[in-house]
Design a protein around this motif. Structure first.
Motif, mmCIF file in Angstrom:
data_model
loop_
_atom_site.group_PDB
_atom_site.id
_atom_site.type_symbol
_atom_site.label_atom_id
_atom_site.label_comp_id
_atom_site.label_asym_id
_atom_site.label_seq_id
_atom_site.Cartn_x
_atom_site.Cartn_y
_atom_site.Cartn_z
ATOM 1 N N ALA A 177 0.877 -1.166 0.000
ATOM 2 C CA ALA A 177 0.000 0.000 0.000
ATOM 3 C C ALA A 177 0.914 1.216 0.000
ATOM 4 N N LEU A 178 0.665 2.156 -0.906
ATOM 5 C CA LEU A 178 1.428 3.411 -0.909
ATOM 6 C C LEU A 178 0.481 4.481 -0.390
ATOM 7 N N CYS A 179 0.758 4.976 0.802
ATOM 8 C CA CYS A 179 -0.196 5.885 1.430
ATOM 9 C C CYS A 179 0.483 7.168 1.878
ATOM 10 N N GLY A 180 -0.271 8.257 1.819
ATOM 11 C CA GLY A 180 0.152 9.452 2.533
ATOM 12 C C GLY A 180 -0.247 9.273 3.983
ATOM 13 N N ASP A 181 0.277 10.158 4.845
ATOM 14 C CA ASP A 181 -0.092 10.052 6.256
ATOM 15 C C ASP A 181 -1.562 10.415 6.454
ATOM 16 N N GLY A 182 -2.084 11.320 5.606
ATOM 17 C CA GLY A 182 -3.508 11.673 5.694
ATOM 18 C C GLY A 182 -4.389 10.486 5.317
ATOM 19 N N GLY A 183 -4.089 9.872 4.201
ATOM 20 C CA GLY A 183 -4.888 8.740 3.725
ATOM 21 C C GLY A 183 -4.804 7.550 4.653
ATOM 22 N N PHE A 184 -3.592 7.238 5.100
ATOM 23 C CA PHE A 184 -3.439 6.088 5.989
ATOM 24 C C PHE A 184 -4.177 6.344 7.303
#
Ligand SMILES: Cc1ncc(C[n+]2csc(CCOP(=O)(O)OP(=O)(O)O)c2C)c(N)n1
Ligand SMILES: [Mg+2]
Length: 570
Positions: A431-438
């Motif tokens: 999973a490639l996530c930003g801190d906001g999305g995660f």
């Protein structure tokens, strides 16, 4: 003697349809369904999620990846409401999903009962099939029809079950329809094929192919066509990976997240051939070009952009037919020019990835992932600047790339990875996530731990919703409401019983990725990346430049300082 009830019959039918797992959270109105799942747990797995939205997003991702029905489940009222966002993701990306919602008993329905929500209205817009099952007699045929419709229309079917109906015994007289769907092949008309061939057989025209998700699985046919026409291929983001990013015919993506070479090719195109895409950002399409559009769904043809020849058909079989009929174009001049532009673009991307910088650059992290990802890995990408880094700096070869393409809902990355690991237990899943999305869906990381799903979540931790910060700046505004107060995501992973790696130096990025891959257990790699790295558009529009200048002026006037981005390296 034990007789089957409505819930048992529902689960039997799901099994007959080949459904082997369901995402959901148990409770009140669906207790009978959970009990029926328990009884058949040898055939169908119940994946208990911590938030129904994660379940619905996972069901949508599973359907996008496999083409098979994704199934999610929630209780009446709040559980059903939580499903909604994931269901819209499925709707907008044309993924077959069945949502099963509990409902209050029929005896109290319509009396503003505890947890009573008008589910038919709630799901009206999202669903291609939306029914409440009010009697066991009706149940089997309605369940079959719901699933058939989800498949046939590539959309969301919703079934609401009042608790008492799931508990009712099945009647002897119930009619059982077949749990199956017939499949056909959508083939173009001869007359349309003639028109396309006539257009494509004109020599000395700059032809550009824009391939979308509908071209998935047609790699060979697409490349043969491009080769015959001497035409470069631009890929929409949902089609990333349809052909390898570094293929000599590939110009990468189009639009804000795209490449300069693709932008230029579109400007120079005489003929545009759109295949399996309903590309929304039409300002990036040629102002005037003879346009051909091939799509399996006639409703998509000419929807947003003027088309000269529309043709209905499946990409793979239609392109195979076309390849037999199109002439070989000797001239490679346009292709060579596009390729030279693309080589320049890749040089720029590489210099961004390798740039010296006190902090870790997100471009480098995506590149490091590319370096160590296996050929058949699945990448589930979240929304934000992180999408730009993945689009540009992870060059796919054969990896399967998925995202919330049309809803672009934040938080899709990790649930998508959960679904991918369930669909393909042997494949490497990121999973490639930003801190906001995660952060939006992080509660469900424990779901991966609970079910031993060795997903690797890479959090691009810039302590910001950086894409929005960038939007504010190009609008000429000051940054506001974009900072994130984050926990230590690696410590969180450990607290969940998984592996957690916190990475603060560039030289630790690759070793962390390798360690995570070797561990074969769920893992979060929390990478502290530069927050002010700009996802530069391939071509800066005048309004964006003016907006940015306004932002700098405001910063100077209101805050007495200007914070120029680290380096404008493009
Ligand atoms: C559910 C939802 N809420 C809000 C948005 C608007 N939005 C798009 S990108 C983004 C920021 C993403 O931040 P982060 O995940 O930290 O990624 P970054 O841009 O920092 O890489 C937001 C808030 C959205 N797409 N979906
Ligand atoms: Mg962020």
């Amino acid at each position: 003697m034990f007789r089957k009830n409505g819930a048992d019959t529902l689960i039997d039918l799901l099994i007959e349809w080949g459904v082997d797992h369901v995402y959901g959270m148990p409770g009140d109105s669906i207790n009978a369904i959970i009990e029926a799942l328990r009884k058949r747990k040898d055939k169908i797995r119940f994946i208990q999620v911590r938030h129904e939205e994660a379940g619905a997003l996972a069901a949508a991702a599973y359907a996008k990846l496999t083409g098979k029905l994704g199934v999610c489940l929630g209780v009446a009222g709040p559980g059903a409401i939580h499903l909604l966002n994931g269901l819209y993701d499925a709707k907008l990306d044309h993924a077959p999903v069945l949502a099963i919602a509990g409902q209050v008993d029929t005896a109290v329905m319509g009396l503003d009962y505890f947890q009573e929500v008008n589910l038919s209205r709630l799901f009206d817009d999202v669903a291609v099939y939306n029914q409440m099952v009010v009697s066991p007699v009706q149940l089997p045929a309605v369940v079959n029809q719901a699933i058939r419709t989800a498949y046939a229309e590539k959309g969301v079917a919703v079934l609401a079950f009042p608790g008492n109906v799931t508990n009712m015994e099945m009647n002897k007289g119930t009619s059982y329809t077949s749990p199956q769907i017939a499949r056909g092949k959508v083939q173009p008309l001869d007359h349309d094929m003639d028109a396309i061939c006539a257009a494509l057989n004109q020599m000395d025209k700059n032809i550009v192919i824009l391939a979308g998700k509908g071209a998935r699985g047609a790699r060979e046919e697409l490349l043969t066509l491009a080769e015959k026409l001497g035409a470069p291929i631009v890929l929409t983001l949902p089609a990333k990976g349809v052909i390898p990013d570094r293929h000599p015919y590939c110009l990468g993506g189009l639009g804000l997240l795209g490449t300069r070479a693709a932008y230029t090719a579109m400007q120079e195109a005489d003929i545009l051939f759109m295949i399996g895409t309903s590309y929304p950002f039409t300002v990036y399409l040629p102002e005037r070009a003879f346009t051909i559009q091939l799509d399996v769904d006639a409703r998509q043809i000419g929807k947003r952009y003027a088309v000269d020849v529309g043709i209905v058909g499946e990409a793979k079989s239609t392109l195979a037919l076309l390849n037999e009929r199109v002439a070989y174009h000797e001239s490679r001049e346009f292709l060579a020019r596009c390729k030279a532009n693309m080589d320049k673009w890749w040089d720029k991307m590489e210099s961004l990835e390798e740039a010296e910088h006190p902090k870790i650059l997100p471009e480098y992290v995506a590149r490091a992932m590319e370096e160590m990802a296996e050929e058949n890995a699945v990448l589930s990408c979240d929304v934000g600047n992180v999408t730009v880094w993945a689009a540009r700096h992870f060059r796919c070869t054969n990896q399967h790339f998925i995202l919330s393409s049309w809803l672009a809902t934040l938080g899709c990355g990790m649930p998508g990875a959960i679904a991918a690991q369930i669909a393909y237990p042997e494949r490497q899943v990121f999973a490639l996530c930003g801190d906001g999305g995660f952060g939006m869906m992080m509660a469900d990381f424990v779901t991966a731990v609970k079910y031993d799903l060795p997903i690797i979540v890479v959090v691009f931790n810039n302590q910001k919703i950086a894409m929005i910060k960038f939007e504010q700046e190009v609008l000429g505004n000051l940054e506001y409401g974009t900072g994130l107060h984050n926990p230590n995501f690696a410590a969180y992973a450990e607290a969940c019983g998984a592996m957690g790696l916190r990475v603060e130096r560039k030289e630790d990025v690759l070793p962390a990725l390798r360690k995570a891959a070797a561990a074969k257990r769920p893992c979060i790699i929390d990478v502290l990346v530069e927050a002010d790295e700009l996802p530069q558009p391939p071509n800066v529009m005048v309004e964006q430049a003016i907006g940015y200048a306004k932002h700098l002026a405001k910063e100077l006037l209101e805050e007495g300082k200007v914070s120029l981005p680290p380096i404008l390296r493009l």
